[in-house]
Design a protein around this motif. Structure first.
Motif, PDB file in Angstrom:
ATOM      1  N   ARG B 227       0.892  -1.225   0.079  1.00 61.89           N
ATOM      2  CA  ARG B 227      -0.356  -0.359   0.448  1.00 61.89           C
ATOM      3  C   ARG B 227       0.551   1.465  -0.301  1.00 61.89           C
ATOM      4  NH1 ARG B 227      -4.959   1.583   2.085  1.00 61.89           N
ATOM      5  NH2 ARG B 227      -5.647  -0.360   2.930  1.00 61.89           N
ATOM      6  N   ARG B 249      -5.561  -2.375  -6.932  1.00 62.82           N
ATOM      7  CA  ARG B 249      -6.749  -1.426  -6.455  1.00 62.82           C
ATOM      8  C   ARG B 249      -6.902   0.013  -5.723  1.00 62.82           C
ATOM      9  NH1 ARG B 249     -10.748  -1.642  -2.153  1.00 62.82           N
ATOM     10  NH2 ARG B 249      -8.987  -2.761  -0.814  1.00 62.82           N
ATOM     11  N   ASP B 251      -7.623   3.282  -3.638  1.00 60.20           N
ATOM     12  CA  ASP B 251      -7.997   3.369  -2.401  1.00 60.20           C
ATOM     13  C   ASP B 251      -7.381   5.105  -2.005  1.00 60.20           C
ATOM     14  OD1 ASP B 251      -9.811   3.434   0.177  1.00 60.20           O
ATOM     15  OD2 ASP B 251      -7.677   2.012   1.497  1.00 60.20           O
TER      16      ASP B 251
END
Lengths: 247, 303
Positions: B227, B249, B251
């Protein structure tokens, strides 16, 4: 020093570190005897007490007091706590059998009982002219049976009580009737006939009577000795059968 | 020959089956962990090994001896630290040490032991006045005072603060360095991962897994999550083309990249080549926690 000697010494130190136990078991009986002895009326020979004085009767009662206090209160309380805390289990992992801890507890309690017996008899003799036991052997036999019966009762309490709280409560609940029939509030000789007969068949009533008889010079009554031995066997059997090493 | 040998151990309390068909071996000098949720049967297992409890089925050998039939033999070679506090409140440290030393024919020198455990200035202190860490260190001292070849340590660091826990771990490693085999019951993953050579995971009375901590981790999937916040906009197609990346993804301002193998090096390298910094970079990978949860989650919390 042998492991058992170390254990007894440790248990003795732990006993002496409990101020309440020391106060009630060791200090209180001699103190109460002194207080009672200072009441002039209690030093007068009384016809209805068979020519004895109240103070004479209170020597065996004080002995019963310490025996009941230690054997039926301190001892089961300590053993229950040892079980609850896992002390017995922990000891069972060492080469020393956990039963030695019970034996050490008994040794310490008996030592306290003998010490207070000597104190009480000595104070009675020196302070208030209470005669020494006139039948020493009978006195010794009676005392040993008293110890057996009361220790067995205490061990039974330790065995059947599920935890320390119940054990302590049972000890206190038993203590008052035991002391009542020992004659703490009303000497057995001064009780009404029916109550006196009942008292003779209780452990503490039989105990004070047996000790009183031996102090007066006769061999303790067989009925009293048999009653004490019977309680010792019955309580002891229940204790051994139902004892648990962990909670 | 293994130091401890457990085969098909079964123990029931009335209707309840506490331990069912548990088998394991512990080798000389090993730190062997027994891991599992509360009520899984960990303590019952070590109690059977220590000879404190009888078993309903199975065989146990501790240095060749049956802990029930040859209890005395086992008691001389096995030292135990039990879960609950097992000393009277008013006993002092030195009294407890002398008492337990007297239980053994050839005890360890308790002075050396207290020095090593940092209890020298607490010798006259009563048990009830000791801190949690000091109580545990005393329990360890008492478990070691008979010069055991095996030490059973049950929930040793429960209730200790992080520093005391770390000190205790160092101590256990020192004890093992002396050649003592250690059977460690715990429910802390971190503790098992740090200390144990091998771990038995017990769940609902049964052996769920038996492996090294790394071996247990590798049984769960080896995917990693990265992340980060890119310093400049990123063309995700560039990252998706990397061999290690399995998904990407967004976020908020952060990107979440999942992958396997060398995914971290690949992603950071690709970003660097494009002149992009990966800010606030964090990475999660499967841990013993994940392995443990995967093995025990089906009945976790059930009592």
């Amino acid at each position: 020093m042998s492991s058992f000697a170390v254990l007894v010494r440790t248990e003795a130190k732990l006993f002496l570190r409990e101020p309440m136990a020391v106060l009630w078991a060791i200090a209180f009986p001699p103190l109460l005897l002194v207080i009672l002895g200072c009441v002039p009326a209690f030093r007068v020979h009384q016809h209805e007490l068979g020519g004895l004085r109240v103070i004479d009767l209170y020597v065996p009662i004080m002995i019963l007091f310490v025996v009941a206090m230690t054997a039926v209160n301190t001892l089961p309380g300590a053993i229950s706590l040892y079980r609850e805390r896992g002390v017995l289990r922990r000891l069972a992992t060492t080469p020393m059998p956990a039963s030695r801890l019970l034996l050490a507890q008994v040794v310490v309690n008996v030592a306290v009982e003998v010490l207070v017996l000597l104190l009480v008899v000595a104070i009675g003799r020196i302070g208030f002219g209470v005669a020494l036991p006139r039948a020493p052997l009978g006195y010794l036999v009676a005392f040993l049976l008293v110890l057996c019966a009361m220790l067995a009762l205490g061990m039974m309490v330790a065995a059947v009580a599920p935890n320390t709280k119940v054990s302590n409560a049972l000890g206190m609940i038993l203590f008052f009737p035991l002391m009542f029939f020992a004659g703490l509030w009303l000497p057995v000789a001064a009780m009404p006939a029916t109550l006196r007969h009942i008292a003779e068949f209780t452990p503490s009533g039989a105990a004070t009577q047996a000790l009183g008889d031996a102090a007066a010079g006769s061999w303790p009554g067989w009925v009293h000795l048999v009653v004490l031995a019977g309680y010792a066997v019955v309580f002891g059997t229940v204790a051994v059968r139902s004892f648990r090493w962990d909670s | 020959m293994p130091v401890i040998e457990v085969r098909g151990l079964r123990k029931t309390y009335g209707e309840k089956v506490a331990v069912d068909d548990v088998s394991f071996d512990v080798a000389q000098g090993e730190i062997f962990g027994i891991l599992g949720p509360n009520g899984a049967g960990k303590t019952t297992t070590v109690e059977c090994v220590s000879g404190l409890r009888s078993r309903d089925a199975g065989t146990i050998r501790v240095l060749g001896a049956d802990p029930r039939a040859e209890r005395d033999q086992v008691r001389r070679v096995l030292g135990a630290q039990l879960q609950e506090s097992a000393l009277p409140d008013k006993i002092t440290v030195v009294e407890a040490l002398k008492l337990y030393a007297s239980c053994y024919r050839e005890p360890a020198d308790w002075r050396a032991l207290v020095e090593r455990l940092g209890l020298t200035d607490r010798l006259r202190t009563r048990y009830q006045k000791l801190s949690g860490g000091q109580k545990q260190r005393l329990a360890i001292a008492l478990a070691l005072i008979g010069r055991p070849r095996i030490a059973v340590l049950d929930e040793l660091t429960t209730g200790l603060d992080p520093q005391a826990r770390r000190d205790t771990w160092n101590l256990i490693e020192e004890i093992r360095a002396d050649g003592v085999t250690i059977l460690l019951v715990t429910h802390f993953m971190e503790e098992a991962a740090r200390l144990c050579d091998r771990v038995a995971v017990i769940n609902a009375g049964r052996l769920a897994a038996l492996d090294t901590p790394d071996g247990l981790v590798s049984t769960v999937d080896d995917s990693q999550q990265i992340r980060f916040r890119p310093s400049k906009p990123v063309d995700t197609a560039l990252l998706a083309a990397l061999p290690g990346v399995t998904s990407i993804r967004r976020d908020g301002a952060e990107l979440l990249v999942s992958g396997t193998g060398n995914v971290l090096a690949e992603v950071v390298g690709t970003l660097a080549a494009a002149g992009i910094l990966a800010e606030h970079l964090r990475m999660d990978s499967a841990s013993l926690d994940d392995a443990y949860l995967a093995l025990t989650s089906n009945t976790e919390g059930e009592q």
